[in-house]
Write an enzyme that holds these catalytic residues in place. Structure first.
Site, short mmCIF file in Angstrom:
data_model
loop_
_atom_site.label_atom_id
_atom_site.label_comp_id
_atom_site.label_asym_id
_atom_site.label_seq_id
_atom_site.Cartn_x
_atom_site.Cartn_y
_atom_site.Cartn_z
N HIS A 1 44.13 16.96 42.47
CA HIS A 1 42.68 16.78 42.35
C HIS A 1 42.37 15.29 42.48
CE1 HIS A 1 38.59 17.71 41.21
NE2 HIS A 1 38.62 16.66 40.41
N LEU B 1 41.03 30.74 41.57
CA LEU B 1 42.01 31.85 41.59
C LEU B 1 41.80 32.73 40.36
CD1 LEU B 1 44.97 29.60 42.66
CD2 LEU B 1 43.98 31.44 44.05
N ASN C 1 47.36 16.37 52.57
CA ASN C 1 48.38 16.52 51.50
C ASN C 1 49.51 17.44 51.96
OD1 ASN C 1 47.80 15.06 48.87
ND2 ASN C 1 45.77 15.88 49.40
N MET D 1 40.11 25.32 48.18
CA MET D 1 38.84 25.22 47.47
C MET D 1 38.31 26.57 46.99
SD MET D 1 38.78 22.05 47.49
CE MET D 1 37.38 20.96 47.37
N GLY E 1 44.30 19.20 55.38
CA GLY E 1 45.74 19.33 55.14
C GLY E 1 46.51 18.02 55.18
C1 GAR Z 1 42.07 16.15 48.54
O1 GAR Z 1 41.40 14.96 48.20
C2 GAR Z 1 42.34 16.98 47.31
O2 GAR Z 1 42.65 16.22 46.18
C3 GAR Z 1 41.02 17.68 47.13
O3 GAR Z 1 40.64 18.04 48.43
C4 GAR Z 1 41.16 17.07 49.36
C5 GAR Z 1 41.93 17.82 50.41
O4 GAR Z 1 42.38 16.95 51.41
N1 GAR Z 1 41.13 18.82 46.26
C6 GAR Z 1 40.20 19.20 45.41
O5 GAR Z 1 39.12 18.64 45.32
C7 GAR Z 1 40.55 20.39 44.52
N2 GAR Z 1 39.67 20.49 43.42
P1 GAR Z 1 43.50 17.40 52.44
O6 GAR Z 1 43.07 18.77 53.00
O7 GAR Z 1 43.47 16.34 53.49
O8 GAR Z 1 44.80 17.50 51.73
#
Ligand code: GAR
Length: 215
Positions: free
Chosen positions: A111, A95, A16, A92, A14
């Protein structure tokens, strides 16, 4: 200005989500987070939400027989919190088309690659194996196919010869935390229009009426 209500879907750390929480703390930011939903009980992002007194819920996909039933449960919770915009932040799970359609042009994903290159759950590994010199991250509108949909904003980082998964991921994450709040601001301000696969960003008006270039 009435702030847009945001639902954030997570599966993990989390960071982001944290970037969005911090952006939303600014008085002039046009959005506020109404609910955080994780499909994993262990997701650290749930703690981040709770620390900021944001309702945080677990909806475990394993408790549902079908993808559609799981998505319906999330939709019900999002409706309960009167959510206007959904942000996928390290969520992940694929949907269902019906869920994606319900949130058409109101659901964003981030992404960790320069889409449409390096889709999927192992973007950094694939980037390192490919020998490309640059990578980055993308915020896009969600469409039913994984990691596809009109691109709103991207940031580029170099891939260095000595990079490991960790160093590359950290460099890209720093940019993710910059561009996700930016894309959400544009959407919440009603400045994005979608035509086919292309997104136009309208300029904002400054207090004196001058146009501010979006980038
Ligand atoms: C991030 O790097 C995001 O871009 C990626 O998962 C990570 C989550 O980090 N998402 C994907 O790969 C989606 N296809 P976070 O939980 O620290 O935000």
């Amino acid at each position: 200005m009435k702030k847009k209500k945001i639902g954030v879907l997570i599966s993990g750390g989390g960071s982001n989500l944290q970037a969005l929480i911090e952006a939303c703390a600014a008085a002039d930011y046009p959005a506020e987070i109404s609910v955080v939903i994780s499909n994993k009980e262990s997701a650290y992002g749930l703690n981040r939400a709770r620390e900021h007194h944001i309702p945080a819920h677990i909806i475990n996909h394993k408790d549902y027989e079908t993808r559609e039933a799981f998505d319906d449960a999330m939709h019900t919770l999002l409706m309960h919190h009167q959510v206007d915009i959904v942000c996928l932040a390290g969520f992940m799970r694929l949907l269902s088309p019906a869920f994606v359609k319900r949130w058409q042009d109101r659901m964003l994903n981030i992404h960790p690659s320069l889409l449409p290159a390096f889709k999927g759950a192992h973007a950094h590994e694939d980037v390192l194996a490919s020998g490309v010199r640059f990578s980055g991250c993308t915020v896009h509108f969600v469409r039913p196919e994984m990691d596809s949909g009109p691109v709103i904003v991207q940031a580029v980082v170099p891939v260095l010869p000595q990079d490991t998964l960790e160093t590359l991921a950290a460099r890209v994450l720093e940019q993710e935390h910059r561009i996700y709040p930016l894309a959400l601001r544009w959407l919440a301000e009603g400045r994005l229009s979608v035509s086919g696969n292309k997104v136009m960003v309208k300029s904002a008006k400054a207090a004196d009426g001058a146009l501010i270039n979006p980038l």
